[in-house]
Scaffold this active site. Structure first.
Site, PDB file in Angstrom:
ATOM      1  N   ARG A  53       1.307  -1.184  -0.041  1.00  0.00           N
ATOM      2  CA  ARG A  53       0.167   0.228   0.198  1.00  0.00           C
ATOM      3  C   ARG A  53       0.351   1.301   0.660  1.00  0.00           C
ATOM      4  O   ARG A  53       0.443   2.596   0.218  1.00  0.00           O
ATOM      5  CB  ARG A  53      -1.045   0.189   1.080  1.00  0.00           C
ATOM      6  CG  ARG A  53      -2.353  -0.804   0.537  1.00  0.00           C
ATOM      7  CD  ARG A  53      -3.012  -0.124   2.910  1.00  0.00           C
ATOM      8  NE  ARG A  53      -3.872  -1.678   2.653  1.00  0.00           N
ATOM      9  CZ  ARG A  53      -5.103  -1.752   1.991  1.00  0.00           C
ATOM     10  NH1 ARG A  53      -5.622  -0.582   0.880  1.00  0.00           N
ATOM     11  NH2 ARG A  53      -5.848  -2.748   2.258  1.00  0.00           N
ATOM     12  N   ARG A 113     -13.090   8.725   0.149  1.00  0.00           N
ATOM     13  CA  ARG A 113     -12.269   7.028   0.004  1.00  0.00           C
ATOM     14  C   ARG A 113     -11.810   7.377  -1.236  1.00  0.00           C
ATOM     15  O   ARG A 113      -9.852   6.646  -0.883  1.00  0.00           O
ATOM     16  CB  ARG A 113     -12.836   5.692   0.286  1.00  0.00           C
ATOM     17  CG  ARG A 113     -13.866   5.537   1.250  1.00  0.00           C
ATOM     18  CD  ARG A 113     -13.867   3.932   1.726  1.00  0.00           C
ATOM     19  NE  ARG A 113     -14.957   3.967   0.709  1.00  0.00           N
ATOM     20  CZ  ARG A 113     -16.038   3.694   0.881  1.00  0.00           C
ATOM     21  NH1 ARG A 113     -16.940   3.358   2.179  1.00  0.00           N
ATOM     22  NH2 ARG A 113     -16.849   3.666  -0.681  1.00  0.00           N
TER      23      ARG A 113
END
Ligand SMILES: [Zn+2]
Length: 220
Positions: free
Chosen positions: A88, A167
């Protein structure tokens, strides 16, 4: 073959991971699932370290890398992994490359599923789920109840326009450095651009398989 899947929430990354796994026999590894398993197992040595997930926080790079390292060493992942949800961050990507290198392996390809925000909104705003079996449906399927459980489908509270946009922006902001990192490296990079919400998962999978073939990574 070691594959890294990138894509925002709602891009169908998990679905593609499963489809590609069926096609290539390479196991699909969702770090989300991995963490849920550890959370459910109080005897796991990292059980305490990942409790922050319950507060909605991210697990530290150090712990994530440790979980991945333990997994990489397992014999069932000897032939490769389709990573979903990892790396990530650039720090995690560097760690992954080092870990693989120490095993005489490498990241073979990054598959970036780039879905426009319009498509994402349409998909996520229409998403309904079963409160019992957690299966996900879409309003376009015309179902009011779960066909398996018979209970009314519900809309997740956080599937609203504002939260979805937040998001998405958070994802873009966090992932942009990772994309540049991989693009500037020597790893093969496949970008799939999805601009139509009617685009099916199987057509995305076909495009990915064709590109993997062009790179000589899979047979016909
Ligand atoms: Zn159900």
């Amino acid at each position: 073959m070691y594959i890294v899947l990138l894509g925002p929430p709602g891009s169908g990354k998990g679905t593609q991971g499963n489809l590609l796994s069926q096609k290539t026999s390479i196991p699909h590894l969702s770090t989300g699932t991995l963490f849920r398993d550890i959370l459910a197992n109080p005897d796991h040595e990292l059980h305490k370290d990942i409790q922050v997930i319950k507060e909605g926080k991210l697990v530290s790079d150090e712990i994530v890398n440790k979980v991945v390292w333990d997994t990489l060493k397992k014999p069932e992942y000897d032939k490769g992994i389709i990573f979903d949800g990892y790396p990530r961050t650039v720090a995690q990507a560097e760690a992954l490359e080092k870990m693989l290198e120490s095993m005489g392996k490498k990241v073979d390809v990054v598959i970036d599923i780039n879905v426009t925000r319009e498509v994402l909104l349409e998909r996520l705003l229409g998403r309904r789920s079963c409160p019992i079996c957690k299966r996900i449906f879409h309003i376009s399927q015309g179902l009011e109840k779960c066909p398996d459980c018979g209970v009314p489908l519900i809309k997740r509270e956080d599937d609203n326009r504002e939260t979805i946009m937040e998001r998405f922006e958070e994802y873009e902001e966090k992932t942009a450095p990772l994309q540049s990192y991989f693009k500037s490296g020597s790893v093969n990079y496949i970008e799939i651009i999805v601009t139509e919400s009617s685009r099916t998962a199987s057509s995305v999978k076909e495009e990915i398989m064709n590109k993997l073939f062009e790179l000589g990574l899979v047979g016909k």
